[in-house]
Scaffold this motif. Structure first.
Motif: not given
Lengths: 242, 278
Positions: A13, A16, B114, B117, B121
């Protein structure tokens, strides 16, 4: 939840959130800088004796329609270049001028760009050696990638051609439909999996559904971000026409 | 062991080996098909029609996710396919967001934020260890690794001679050099190396061994540079991919390939154009 899992989620988290901060920061800076209809930079900031100065000025069109403007470029009040520029919607045109006059050390030189069109007149001045704030943000923007898709993808024409126009394949529509279908699927699959969990029924169908749900959630996230981009662009376009 | 038992064991071994070879062949064929589909998407995107390229990438992503959900395949292959799906997702991200709102000097950090990210993820969802992927070196090895990064200087010269790009900065000053180095190492280098070497090569290596993992990833890395529209550049990027991947394998640390990649890109756009133009 174990301590390790909690740490993992916290790290993820945090990363991000920082990535989002970087992206939003870049977005904020971009909006702030491109608002001006004219930008000028002069390099080097403190020229040595006799060193030529490279002046770059950018005419921005933040409107929706093609914009035609007259421009004049002055050095210390002397007109050096003038012309007319036709700029595509939401694009810029960049001009460069190499000022090769003998500048003494410490001598101050002012560069001015004036634009005049049916809509408005604008004037922007930059002086050296005093440090102009916009110099720090001047690049010969992406000239090196001029032949690649990398530069074309960063233009409104590319985006408008693929996502907005009624001509040919409308990617925005395809993506929006795909996103709606995926959201419906995820909603229904979530309910079915929850039911199965309550009744402790784990058959092959539920396991497959779970696998679908995990994979499609990533794609849905990506499509949602793209959708937000489409919505934002539409809002900006609507606001700029009113 | 009696002669009969020995014959039976050998027969079982041969049968196991044959099924292993068959399994590898099937996995290899699937990976080749996926790479060919990615190449097609990228080709259409770069040379034919941008909109068709984007929709094809979306279709490929959906197809691969459906395949993984419906077909029960071994874990190694699932991991490899899932890391390969990040490539069409990468195409979707880079081509479908309204980047024209972003000032062009910030375009690289924005795009690669991006991509980073997306990679993080994936790492989180697959419960992978970022520490293992990055392979952070011991303190005493950091300086040699940084020195390895200087391989990017001659490498960047080769790429400059192929592409001859215009300078990325208005003049050759330390300020712009450091700014470019920062962008190229922490965004471009980290993003691309994490995706290609850290995730894709790592998974392909586990499935097919280091040689095929290295060649396959470098091939894909080359394909993803089709947008430059230069055949010599494709060969160069393939070779550069082999070098990045080789150092990742040899050192076990992504730091070396990130540095070589970052230095290569920095000298390509911020040093050689000024040096040669003068």
């Amino acid at each position: 939840m174990g301590k390790q899992a909690w740490q993992r989620i916290t790290y993820f988290k945090t990363i991000m959130v920082w990535l989002a901060v970087v992206l939003l920061g870049i977005f904020y800076l971009s909006i702030r800088e491109t608002y001006e209809p004219v930008r000028i930079t002069a390099m080097p900031e403190a020229p040595r004796q006799g060193e030529p100065i490279l002046v770059t000025f950018q005419l921005n069109n933040r409107g929706l329609s093609n914009f035609v403007t007259n421009y004049q470029f002055y050095v210390d009040g002397v007109l050096l270049k003038e012309g007319q520029a036709s700029i595509n919607p939401l694009s810029s045109k960049t001009y460069q001028y190499l000022y090769d006059s003998q500048v003494e050390i410490g001598q101050r030189v002012s560069f001015t760009v004036k634009t005049s069109s049916d809509v408005n007149n604008y004037e922007k001045i930059v002086s050296i050696p005093s440090f102009p704030p916009q110099v720090a943000s001047s690049f010969i923007s992406f000239a090196s990638f001029s032949t690649t898709v990398m530069s074309s993808m960063a233009t409104f024409t590319h985006y408008d051609g693929s996502f907005a126009t009624g001509k040919g394949l409308n990617v925005g529509l395809v993506m929006s439909l795909c996103l709606i279908l995926l959201l419906i699927f995820l909603e229904l699959a979530g309910a079915a999996i929850e039911d199965a969990n309550e009744g402790a029924r784990f058959n092959g169908g539920i396991i497959t559904l779970q696998r679908f749900k995990i994979r499609f959630s990533t794609l849905t996230g990506v499509l949602f971000i793209i959708f937000m981009g489409i919505v934002y662009t539409k809002i900006v376009l609507i606001l700029s026409t009113t | 062991m009696s002669g009969m038992e020995h014959v039976l064991t050998s027969g079982a071994e041969i049968s196991n080996r044959q099924s292993e070879v068959r399994r590898l062949q099937q996995s290899g064929l699937l990976i080749i098909c996926i790479m060919a589909a990615i190449a097609l998407c990228e080709y259409i995107f770069a040379y034919r029609n941008v909109a068709h390229g984007i929709v094809l990438s979306l279709a490929l992503t959906l197809s691969l996710y459906i395949f993984l959900a419906v077909r029960k395949v071994e874990d190694g292959l699932t991991e490899s396919v899932e890391s390969l799906v990040l490539v069409p997702l990468y195409i979707l991200f880079t081509s479908s967001l309204p980047w024209f709102f972003i000032n062009q000097q910030y375009l690289l950090p924005a795009v690669y934020t991006c991509i980073l990210g997306l990679c993080f993820l994936h790492i989180f969802q697959k419960e992978l260890s970022l520490r293992d992927i990055l392979g952070m070196p011991e303190k005493k090895r950091i300086i040699p690794y940084v020195l390895i990064g200087t391989i990017g200087i001659p490498l960047g010269l080769c790429e400059y001679l192929i592409l001859r790009p215009a300078p990325f900065s208005p003049d050759f000053s330390i300020k712009y050099l450091l700014l470019n180095l920062f962008y190229m190492v922490f965004f471009v280098g980290l993003g691309e190396e994490l995706l290609f070497r850290g995730l894709i090569q790592r998974n392909l290596t586990r499935l097919f061994g280091w040689k095929w993992g290295l060649v396959g990833t470098s091939l894909l890395f080359g394909i993803m540079h089709l947008t430059w529209r230069s055949i010599p550049e494709l060969f160069f990027v393939f070779l550069a991919g082999l070098i990045f991947g080789y150092f990742y394998i040899r050192t076990g640390s992504l730091l070396t390939s990130i540095l070589i990649h970052g230095v290569n890109n920095t000298v390509l756009v911020a040093v050689y154009p000024h040096v040669f133009n003068n």
